[in-house]
Structure formats: structure tokens, C-alpha cells
Design a protein around this motif. Structure first.
Motif, PDB file in Angstrom:
ATOM      1  N   ALA A   1       0.833  -1.210   0.000  1.00 42.10           N
ATOM      2  CA  ALA A   1       0.000   0.000   0.000  1.00 42.10           C
ATOM      3  C   ALA A   1       0.864   1.254   0.000  1.00 42.10           C
ATOM      4  CB  ALA A   1      -0.934  -0.012   1.203  1.00 42.10           C
ATOM      5  N   ALA A   2       1.930   1.261   0.785  1.00 38.04           N
ATOM      6  CA  ALA A   2       2.824   2.422   0.828  1.00 38.04           C
ATOM      7  C   ALA A   2       3.533   2.624  -0.507  1.00 38.04           C
ATOM      8  CB  ALA A   2       3.847   2.260   1.952  1.00 38.04           C
ATOM      9  N   MET A   3       3.920   1.543  -1.161  1.00 40.69           N
ATOM     10  CA  MET A   3       4.596   1.657  -2.454  1.00 40.69           C
ATOM     11  C   MET A   3       3.630   2.123  -3.541  1.00 40.69           C
ATOM     12  SD  MET A   3       7.276  -1.540  -2.479  1.00 40.69           S
ATOM     13  CE  MET A   3       6.077  -2.804  -2.114  1.00 40.69           C
ATOM     14  N   ILE A   4       2.422   1.581  -3.546  1.00 37.23           N
ATOM     15  CA  ILE A   4       1.436   1.984  -4.551  1.00 37.23           C
ATOM     16  C   ILE A   4       1.066   3.452  -4.394  1.00 37.23           C
ATOM     17  CG2 ILE A   4      -0.976   1.659  -5.264  1.00 37.23           C
ATOM     18  CD1 ILE A   4      -0.515  -1.369  -4.829  1.00 37.23           C
ATOM     19  N   ALA A   5       1.051   3.942  -3.153  1.00 38.59           N
ATOM     20  CA  ALA A   5       0.740   5.347  -2.897  1.00 38.59           C
ATOM     21  C   ALA A   5       1.938   6.258  -3.153  1.00 38.59           C
ATOM     22  CB  ALA A   5       0.255   5.516  -1.454  1.00 38.59           C
ATOM     23  N   ASP A   6       3.041   5.705  -3.654  1.00 36.57           N
ATOM     24  CA  ASP A   6       4.272   6.453  -3.918  1.00 36.57           C
ATOM     25  C   ASP A   6       4.870   7.061  -2.657  1.00 36.57           C
ATOM     26  OD1 ASP A   6       5.069   6.035  -6.480  1.00 36.57           O
ATOM     27  OD2 ASP A   6       4.088   7.809  -7.310  1.00 36.57           O
ATOM     28  N   LEU A   7       4.707   6.361  -1.542  1.00 41.46           N
ATOM     29  CA  LEU A   7       5.266   6.828  -0.278  1.00 41.46           C
ATOM     30  C   LEU A   7       6.528   6.072   0.107  1.00 41.46           C
ATOM     31  CD1 LEU A   7       1.959   7.092   1.790  1.00 41.46           C
ATOM     32  CD2 LEU A   7       3.225   8.947   0.685  1.00 41.46           C
ATOM     33  N   ALA A   8       6.848   5.005  -0.633  1.00 43.30           N
ATOM     34  CA  ALA A   8       7.973   4.171  -0.214  1.00 43.30           C
ATOM     35  C   ALA A   8       8.607   3.442  -1.394  1.00 43.30           C
ATOM     36  CB  ALA A   8       7.490   3.139   0.812  1.00 43.30           C
TER      37      ALA A   8
ATOM     38  N   PHE B   1      11.081  -6.040  -1.741  1.00 43.62           N
ATOM     39  CA  PHE B   1       9.792  -6.747  -1.800  1.00 43.62           C
ATOM     40  C   PHE B   1      10.008  -8.022  -2.605  1.00 43.62           C
ATOM     41  CE2 PHE B   1       5.102  -6.530  -2.915  1.00 43.62           C
ATOM     42  CZ  PHE B   1       4.644  -6.455  -1.616  1.00 43.62           C
ATOM     43  N   PRO B   2       9.380  -9.126  -2.247  1.00 44.67           N
ATOM     44  CA  PRO B   2       9.575 -10.357  -3.017  1.00 44.67           C
ATOM     45  C   PRO B   2       9.235 -10.161  -4.496  1.00 44.67           C
ATOM     46  CG  PRO B   2       8.382 -10.818  -0.990  1.00 44.67           C
ATOM     47  CD  PRO B   2       8.463  -9.322  -1.120  1.00 44.67           C
ATOM     48  N   ARG B   3      10.138 -10.573  -5.360  1.00 44.72           N
ATOM     49  CA  ARG B   3       9.933 -10.422  -6.811  1.00 44.72           C
ATOM     50  C   ARG B   3       8.610 -11.035  -7.248  1.00 44.72           C
ATOM     51  NH1 ARG B   3      13.623  -9.422 -10.978  1.00 44.72           N
ATOM     52  NH2 ARG B   3      15.284  -9.546  -9.463  1.00 44.72           N
ATOM     53  N   SER B   4       8.229 -12.144  -6.615  1.00 41.39           N
ATOM     54  CA  SER B   4       6.993 -12.829  -7.002  1.00 41.39           C
ATOM     55  C   SER B   4       5.740 -12.013  -6.687  1.00 41.39           C
ATOM     56  CB  SER B   4       6.908 -14.186  -6.301  1.00 41.39           C
ATOM     57  OG  SER B   4       6.869 -14.017  -4.888  1.00 41.39           O
ATOM     58  N   LEU B   5       5.860 -10.981  -5.853  1.00 41.46           N
ATOM     59  CA  LEU B   5       4.704 -10.153  -5.497  1.00 41.46           C
ATOM     60  C   LEU B   5       4.667  -8.825  -6.246  1.00 41.46           C
ATOM     61  CD1 LEU B   5       4.566 -10.713  -1.628  1.00 41.46           C
ATOM     62  CD2 LEU B   5       3.273 -11.879  -3.415  1.00 41.46           C
ATOM     63  N   VAL B   6       5.681  -8.549  -7.053  1.00 40.96           N
ATOM     64  CA  VAL B   6       5.714  -7.287  -7.797  1.00 40.96           C
ATOM     65  C   VAL B   6       4.775  -7.394  -8.994  1.00 40.96           C
ATOM     66  CG1 VAL B   6       7.150  -5.700  -9.137  1.00 40.96           C
ATOM     67  CG2 VAL B   6       8.071  -6.782  -7.077  1.00 40.96           C
ATOM     68  N   ARG B   7       3.749  -6.561  -8.989  1.00 41.35           N
ATOM     69  CA  ARG B   7       2.784  -6.512 -10.090  1.00 41.35           C
ATOM     70  C   ARG B   7       2.404  -5.060 -10.316  1.00 41.35           C
ATOM     71  NH1 ARG B   7      -2.118  -6.170  -7.186  1.00 41.35           N
ATOM     72  NH2 ARG B   7      -1.889  -6.931  -5.096  1.00 41.35           N
ATOM     73  N   PRO B   8       1.921  -4.713 -11.508  1.00 40.83           N
ATOM     74  CA  PRO B   8       1.585  -3.320 -11.786  1.00 40.83           C
ATOM     75  C   PRO B   8       0.612  -2.772 -10.745  1.00 40.83           C
ATOM     76  CG  PRO B   8       1.494  -4.604 -13.793  1.00 40.83           C
ATOM     77  CD  PRO B   8       1.691  -5.579 -12.667  1.00 40.83           C
TER      78      PRO B   8
ATOM     79  N   LEU C   1       3.466  -1.543  -9.493  1.00 47.52           N
ATOM     80  CA  LEU C   1       4.824  -1.629  -8.954  1.00 47.52           C
ATOM     81  C   LEU C   1       5.796  -2.033 -10.047  1.00 47.52           C
ATOM     82  CD1 LEU C   1       4.085  -3.497  -5.599  1.00 47.52           C
ATOM     83  CD2 LEU C   1       4.263  -1.033  -5.997  1.00 47.52           C
ATOM     84  N   ARG C   2       7.055  -1.663  -9.874  1.00 47.86           N
ATOM     85  CA  ARG C   2       8.085  -2.071 -10.814  1.00 47.86           C
ATOM     86  C   ARG C   2       9.384  -2.287 -10.062  1.00 47.86           C
ATOM     87  NH1 ARG C   2      11.014   2.631 -12.802  1.00 47.86           N
ATOM     88  NH2 ARG C   2      10.124   4.470 -11.842  1.00 47.86           N
ATOM     89  N   ILE C   3      10.255  -3.072 -10.646  1.00 41.44           N
ATOM     90  CA  ILE C   3      11.541  -3.388 -10.029  1.00 41.44           C
ATOM     91  C   ILE C   3      12.545  -2.301 -10.374  1.00 41.44           C
ATOM     92  CG2 ILE C   3      13.438  -5.052 -10.003  1.00 41.44           C
ATOM     93  CD1 ILE C   3      11.303  -7.217 -10.624  1.00 41.44           C
ATOM     94  N   LEU C   4      13.194  -1.763  -9.350  1.00 38.99           N
ATOM     95  CA  LEU C   4      14.225  -0.746  -9.516  1.00 38.99           C
ATOM     96  C   LEU C   4      15.581  -1.376  -9.233  1.00 38.99           C
ATOM     97  CD1 LEU C   4      12.518   2.180  -7.565  1.00 38.99           C
ATOM     98  CD2 LEU C   4      12.488   1.770 -10.024  1.00 38.99           C
ATOM     99  N   GLY C   5      16.601  -0.886  -9.880  1.00 41.11           N
ATOM    100  CA  GLY C   5      17.942  -1.429  -9.670  1.00 41.11           C
ATOM    101  C   GLY C   5      18.996  -0.356  -9.692  1.00 41.11           C
ATOM    102  N   ALA C   6      20.197  -0.749 -10.060  1.00 37.90           N
ATOM    103  CA  ALA C   6      21.344   0.162 -10.073  1.00 37.90           C
ATOM    104  C   ALA C   6      21.094   1.366 -10.978  1.00 37.90           C
ATOM    105  CB  ALA C   6      22.594  -0.582 -10.516  1.00 37.90           C
ATOM    106  N   GLU C   7      20.347   1.164 -12.078  1.00 33.47           N
ATOM    107  CA  GLU C   7      20.064   2.278 -12.993  1.00 33.47           C
ATOM    108  C   GLU C   7      19.241   3.378 -12.322  1.00 33.47           C
ATOM    109  OE1 GLU C   7      16.539  -0.248 -13.032  1.00 33.47           O
ATOM    110  OE2 GLU C   7      18.644  -0.733 -13.231  1.00 33.47           O
ATOM    111  N   SER C   8      18.607   3.053 -11.205  1.00 27.56           N
ATOM    112  CA  SER C   8      17.825   4.038 -10.450  1.00 27.56           C
ATOM    113  C   SER C   8      18.623   4.643  -9.304  1.00 27.56           C
ATOM    114  CB  SER C   8      16.559   3.375  -9.881  1.00 27.56           C
ATOM    115  OG  SER C   8      15.762   2.863 -10.920  1.00 27.56           O
ATOM    116  N   GLY C   9      19.904   4.257  -9.223  1.00 24.72           N
ATOM    117  CA  GLY C   9      20.765   4.796  -8.165  1.00 24.72           C
ATOM    118  C   GLY C   9      20.661   4.043  -6.847  1.00 24.72           C
ATOM    119  N   LEU C  10      20.065   2.858  -6.872  1.00 30.34           N
ATOM    120  CA  LEU C  10      19.913   2.086  -5.636  1.00 30.34           C
ATOM    121  C   LEU C  10      21.055   1.089  -5.484  1.00 30.34           C
ATOM    122  CD1 LEU C  10      16.090   1.386  -5.854  1.00 30.34           C
ATOM    123  CD2 LEU C  10      17.245   3.037  -4.385  1.00 30.34           C
TER     124      LEU C  10
END
Length: 77
Positions: free
Chosen positions: A13-20, A24-31, A33-42
Motif C-alpha cells: 500500500a505504501a509503495m502503490i501510494a508512492d510513499l515508499a 519486496f519479493p519479486r513474485s509479489l511485484v505486479r503493476p 509496482l516495478r523493479i528498480l535497480g542500479a540504474e535508479s541509483g539504488l
């Protein structure tokens, strides 16, 4: 850390609201939501350990389930 929840639904809920942004488990990532990585500076998340705790006299069913869970985690390495 700005937010903490014991349940995936609270984190989601926090991620969908753009608060966090959260690990998160890859198996639970669904639109949306999206997977962020090194290209996002993480940074990389790094390694972790999972422990399976069983009672003193587990039933055959509990032992079978523990075996399945253990194998599933071994296969994910």
C-alpha cells in the motif's frame, strides 16, 4: 526508514501510494509496482539468510512441509 509494516499488504500500500521504495519479493511485484535497480541509483540488497524453526516433535506432515520449503529455497539460489 520512514515506514515499517509486518505485513506485505502494508508495504505494498505504501509503495502503490508512492510513499515508499522497499525490498519486496519479486513474485509479489505486479503493476503498478516495478523493479528498480542500479540504474535508479539504488545499491544492491546483498545476501540474507532464512531460518526454518520446527518444534521438538514435528508430525510427519510438518516434516514433509519443512522438506518442501527447504528444497524450494535451495532451488532459488
Amino acid at each position: 526508514m520512514a515506514y515499517s509494516s509486518e505485513h506485505c499488504a502494508g508495504q505494498e500500500a505504501a509503495m502503490i501510494a508512492d510513499l515508499a521504495v522497499a525490498a519486496f519479493p519479486r513474485s509479489l511485484v505486479r503493476p503498478p509496482l516495478r523493479i528498480l535497480g542500479a540504474e535508479s541509483g539504488l545499491p544492491a540488497l546483498g545476501d540474507y539468510r532464512v531460518a526454518l524453526v520446527r518444534g521438538e516433535a514435528p508430525s510427519p506432515a510438518a516434516e514433509a512441509l519443512a522438506g518442501q520449503i527447504t528444497q524450494a529455497f535451495r532451488d532459488r539460489r
